[in-house]
Design a protein around this motif. Structure first.
Motif, PDB file in Angstrom:
ATOM      1  N   GLN A   1      54.877  19.059  24.159  1.00 44.23           N
ATOM      2  CA  GLN A   1      56.254  18.598  24.312  1.00 44.23           C
ATOM      3  C   GLN A   1      56.986  18.606  22.981  1.00 44.23           C
ATOM      4  OE1 GLN A   1      57.963  17.980  27.033  1.00 44.23           O
ATOM      5  NE2 GLN A   1      59.788  17.467  25.858  1.00 44.23           N
ATOM      6  N   LYS A   2      56.312  18.185  21.915  1.00 39.97           N
ATOM      7  CA  LYS A   2      56.933  18.201  20.585  1.00 39.97           C
ATOM      8  C   LYS A   2      57.272  19.629  20.171  1.00 39.97           C
ATOM      9  CE  LYS A   2      56.873  13.864  19.058  1.00 39.97           C
ATOM     10  NZ  LYS A   2      58.075  13.168  18.557  1.00 39.97           N
TER      11      LYS A   2
ATOM     12  N   GLU B   1      60.375  20.681  22.059  1.00 38.27           N
ATOM     13  CA  GLU B   1      61.590  20.062  21.529  1.00 38.27           C
ATOM     14  C   GLU B   1      62.085  20.774  20.272  1.00 38.27           C
ATOM     15  OE1 GLU B   1      60.549  15.998  20.965  1.00 38.27           O
ATOM     16  OE2 GLU B   1      60.475  15.553  23.125  1.00 38.27           O
TER      17      GLU B   1
ATOM     18  N   HIS C   1      61.710  23.629  30.380  1.00 40.32           N
ATOM     19  CA  HIS C   1      60.526  23.129  29.669  1.00 40.32           C
ATOM     20  C   HIS C   1      59.301  23.976  29.990  1.00 40.32           C
ATOM     21  CE1 HIS C   1      61.637  18.902  28.107  1.00 40.32           C
ATOM     22  NE2 HIS C   1      62.715  19.634  28.221  1.00 40.32           N
TER      23      HIS C   1
ATOM     24  N   ARG D   1      71.195  22.609  22.991  1.00 41.68           N
ATOM     25  CA  ARG D   1      69.857  23.198  23.119  1.00 41.68           C
ATOM     26  C   ARG D   1      69.932  24.607  23.699  1.00 41.68           C
ATOM     27  NH1 ARG D   1      64.623  22.629  23.092  1.00 41.68           N
ATOM     28  NH2 ARG D   1      63.315  23.345  24.814  1.00 41.68           N
TER      29      ARG D   1
END
Length: 417
Positions: A9-10, A13, A151, A200
């Motif tokens: 997840q990091k 991001e 994602h 984003r």
């Protein structure tokens, strides 16, 4: 082995692939120790897939430096080191140069291979979300699903190996899904949420190198700036879209961008520029080869949509008779699947009729939106338009029988929302 989802997840991001994270960690080690690190794709794969649960030494220090958080926050077992341990680690880096070189020479252990079949599945999912938006408009569910797919596209970047072509396509799809989330938020009239998606999405679009998706995002940015009452930003976004390389290459894209620009110019009261842009949009539309293969998101743009965008521009200029004519053409040619657009343009048609003084016809048109058997989620932009219609109707003809009938139906409908 249990995958390390916190680390994945990091990476998502920050937009890191395995190769990029390895490079960043080696840069961090060079800054800390003065010597080149030995972090490889193999290292990252082991970290992501749970083969390494307690990173120690240089790997741990580099991870904490790159992500600016503790190793525990990255999903690993080992807590942050004590100051004395940190000192020992730094002193031992220089003496480990030979071991580092040997480790760097090892062939990396590849993650699962990501190919065009994976891309095609995501493409199909994107087409499904676009169809859902056309039918039901921007819902929280649609926005959430779009973010989840974005994602997933970036997770494939992080944990798999792929060709450069596949990676660029994954960036494109991540940008496309995030753009869909942005549009869902805009359609729900949630500009603050949309703005977060936009930032984003534009970064991902830049990484993809795909000008088509950037054109889509500039169009959304113009709507975002309009909702945030920033007319200069809206004009800049619309002009950026019109100047894109996609518009130079494809007349249909040029037509869409010009029609959107006309709406922004009309909002600013610049009738001369708006009409010139609409003329340009019509000319480019006539020149375009409609059979050419184009991105899924552009499928909505046809003669009916050009008429609709023209109607919006005329409405903003106060040319309500011209707007009404355009909206009639739009609704007469609109494809059945575009249910949300039918509600949207029908409500604008009702406003144009009302502003010309035809109260009964306007109420009949607006009521058709309320009575649509599938219009059970008229929120966001359309609900605001209906609210505007209701207020203007009350101000223009407060005692008319049509007004009383509308107030009853609209009030009943509001109670169901």
């Amino acid at each position: 082995m249990t995958p390390n989802r916190a680390l994945a997840q990091k990476m998502i991001e920050l937009g890191y692939t395995q190769e990029q994270l390895a490079e960043e960690m080696n840069v961090a080690l060079r800054q800390i120790t003065g010597s080149t690190g030995n972090v490889s794709v193999r290292t990252i794969w082991n970290l992501l897939h749970g083969r390494t649960r307690r990173p120690i030494g240089r790997t741990r220090v580099a991870l904490e430096h790159v992500f600016d958080c503790s190793i525990k926050d990255l999903g690993f077992d080992q807590p942050s080191p004590t100051p004395s341990e940190e000192s020992v680690l730094r002193r031992t880096f220089a003496g480990a140069a030979a071991g580092i070189a040997a480790a760097a020479a090892l062939p990396p252990t590849p993650g699962p291979r990501i190919g065009m079949a994976d891309v095609d599945r995501l493409d199909a999912a994107f087409a499904g979300l676009v169809a859902a938006d056309n039918s039901h408009g921007g819902t929280v569910s649609l926005e959430t699903r779009a973010v989840a797919f974005a994602h997933h596209a970036m997770e494939l970047q992080a944990v798999g190996s792929a060709s450069q072509r596949v990676r660029q396509r994954l960036y494109y799809l991540a940008a496309a899904f995030t753009g869909t989330a942005m549009w869902a938020a805009l359609d729900a009239y949630q500009p603050d949420r949309a703005e977060g998606h936009f930032e984003r999405a534009m970064r991902l679009a830049g990484l993809s190198g795909n000008a088509d998706i950037q054109l889509r995002l500039w169009g959304h940015a113009a709507v975002l700036s309009t909702q945030k009452k920033s007319p200069h930003d809206a004009l800049a976004a619309a002009e950026a879209g019109r100047a894109s390389s996609t518009c130079r290459r494809d007349p249909l894209a040029r037509s869409l961008a010009a029609a959107r620009l006309a709406g922004v110019q009309a909002e600013a009261g610049d009738e001369r520029s708006a009409r010139r842009s609409l003329d340009s949009a019509v000319d480019a539309f006539l020149r375009a080869d409609k059979s050419e293969l184009r991105p899924t998101w552009m499928a909505f743009y046809d003669q009916s949509e050009l008429s609709g965008l023209s109607g919006l521009a005329m409405s903003r200029l106060g040319r309500h008779d011209e707007a009404e004519a355009h909206f009639h053409r739009t609704l007469g040619e609109l494809r059945p699947a575009y249910v949300r657009n039918r509600w949207f343009y029908s409500t604008h048609l009702a406003l144009s009729q009302l502003r010309q003084g035809d109260v009964e016809l306007a109420c009949s048109t607006a009521t058709s939106v309320l009575q649509d058997p599938v219009s059970d989620s008229l929120t966001g932009r359309i609900e605001r338009l209906l609210g505007t219609f209701s207020r203007e109707l009350a101000g223009r003809a407060p005692r008319a029988q049509a007004t009383e009938s509308w107030k009853e139906q609209y009030g009943r409908r509001k109670g169901l929302l």
